[in-house]
Scaffold this motif. Structure first.
Motif, PDB file in Angstrom:
ATOM      1  N   ASP A  19       0.897  -1.001  -0.059  1.00 25.37           N
ATOM      2  CA  ASP A  19       0.153  -0.309  -0.213  1.00 25.37           C
ATOM      3  C   ASP A  19       0.895   1.174   0.109  1.00 25.37           C
ATOM      4  O   ASP A  19       0.639   2.123  -0.899  1.00 25.37           O
ATOM      5  CB  ASP A  19      -0.992   0.132   0.597  1.00 25.37           C
ATOM      6  N   SER A  20       2.015   0.806   0.197  1.00 20.55           N
ATOM      7  CA  SER A  20       3.009   2.267   0.535  1.00 20.55           C
ATOM      8  C   SER A  20       4.634   1.680   0.585  1.00 20.55           C
ATOM      9  O   SER A  20       4.107   0.787   1.050  1.00 20.55           O
ATOM     10  CB  SER A  20       2.711   2.913   1.503  1.00 20.55           C
ATOM     11  N   LEU A  21       5.489   2.443  -0.382  1.00 20.00           N
ATOM     12  CA  LEU A  21       6.755   1.826   0.192  1.00 20.00           C
ATOM     13  C   LEU A  21       7.239   3.376   0.620  1.00 20.00           C
ATOM     14  O   LEU A  21       7.163   4.744   0.605  1.00 20.00           O
ATOM     15  CB  LEU A  21       7.133   2.371  -1.742  1.00 20.00           C
ATOM     16  N   ILE A  22       8.168   3.379   1.998  1.00 26.13           N
ATOM     17  CA  ILE A  22       8.902   3.835   2.178  1.00 26.13           C
ATOM     18  C   ILE A  22      10.361   4.279   2.206  1.00 26.13           C
ATOM     19  O   ILE A  22      10.995   2.850   3.154  1.00 26.13           O
ATOM     20  CB  ILE A  22       8.120   4.350   3.545  1.00 26.13           C
ATOM     21  N   PHE A  23      11.021   5.185   1.804  1.00 25.98           N
ATOM     22  CA  PHE A  23      12.259   4.757   1.884  1.00 25.98           C
ATOM     23  C   PHE A  23      12.238   6.528   3.101  1.00 25.98           C
ATOM     24  O   PHE A  23      12.546   7.809   3.334  1.00 25.98           O
ATOM     25  CB  PHE A  23      12.657   5.452   0.712  1.00 25.98           C
ATOM     26  N   SER A  24      13.783   5.947   4.168  1.00 24.69           N
ATOM     27  CA  SER A  24      13.623   6.368   4.739  1.00 24.69           C
ATOM     28  C   SER A  24      15.283   6.230   5.859  1.00 24.69           C
ATOM     29  O   SER A  24      14.614   4.955   6.237  1.00 24.69           O
ATOM     30  CB  SER A  24      12.373   6.695   6.149  1.00 24.69           C
ATOM     31  N   PRO A  25      16.332   6.741   6.585  1.00 25.80           N
ATOM     32  CA  PRO A  25      16.808   6.468   6.944  1.00 25.80           C
ATOM     33  C   PRO A  25      16.717   6.415   8.717  1.00 25.80           C
ATOM     34  O   PRO A  25      17.228   6.554   9.351  1.00 25.80           O
ATOM     35  CB  PRO A  25      18.317   7.454   6.688  1.00 25.80           C
ATOM     36  N   GLU A  26      15.705   7.364   8.690  1.00 26.09           N
ATOM     37  CA  GLU A  26      14.563   7.143   9.861  1.00 26.09           C
ATOM     38  C   GLU A  26      14.572   5.983  10.684  1.00 26.09           C
ATOM     39  O   GLU A  26      14.965   5.439  10.311  1.00 26.09           O
ATOM     40  CB  GLU A  26      14.136   8.143   9.924  1.00 26.09           C
TER      41      GLU A  26
END
Length: 200
Positions: free
Chosen positions: A128-135
């Protein structure tokens, strides 16, 4: 409980542990005549007891090929599709392309993100969603109302499990992870069983 799941890529959708042993042993033998020292290491420099410079050369050589061609784990696509049919929301979360990732030296952020999208499509992995994050992944889970995380990295498992359930995808480097809110899985159908029977 709301059915909102976070899923890591490397080590969860892929078997990066086996891939690193296979490709690392080739690279380190051919270039440095080195053998596997610690098969339960998380990073290749731990596995082969090498310095960061050698490790960077390994990832510079192989990361793009890994990103495009690594196989998805057996039944990952099938189980994720079943979860979607069961009413779960699927969020893929990855640090790929960030300064924390090996890919940051190999590809631009934009190229890396496109390769991830293409790989997910090729392997028929729904999201549903693709989250690119270094957090911090716990912060990401909280911000996105995720209440179950599927993860392999020790630091993430230990931190996230202080607030919500984590399914730990088994690997040699995370075998000591246990405690409240941690459920160990060995396959994708094992994950499915845990979600349907153990996490309420």
């Amino acid at each position: 409980m709301n059915k909102i799941i976070g899923i890591d890529i490397d080590g969860v959708l892929t078997d990066i542990e086996k891939w690193q042993l296979d490709y690392g042993s080739k690279f380190y033998y051919e270039n440095y005549n080195k053998e596997i020292i610690n098969p339960k290491g998380y990073e290749t420099n731990d596995i082969f007891d090498s310095d960061i410079k050698c490790d960077d050369l390994f990832w510079d050589k192989y990361f793009k090929d890994y990103s495009i061609n690594v196989e998805a784990r057996k039944f990952a696509s099938e189980v994720i599709s079943k979860l979607k049919q069961d009413g779960y929301e699927i969020n893929i979360i990855t640090a790929r392309g960030s300064f924390l990732s090996h890919s940051s030296n190999v590809m631009s952020k934009e190229e890396n993100e496109q390769i991830v999208k293409d790989w997910l499509q090729k392997n028929k992995i729904y999201y549903d969603s693709l989250i690119f994050s270094p957090e911090d992944k716990l912060d990401i889970c909280i911000k996105n109302n995720i209440n179950i995380m599927i993860e392999d990295k020790v630091d993430n498992i230990n931190k996230i499990s202080t607030k919500l359930p984590v399914i730990c995808f088994n690997a040699g480097y995370n075998e000591e992870c246990n405690g409240n809110n941690i459920y160990r899985a060995y396959t994708w159908y094992d994950i499915y069983h845990i979600l349907k029977n153990k996490i309420k």
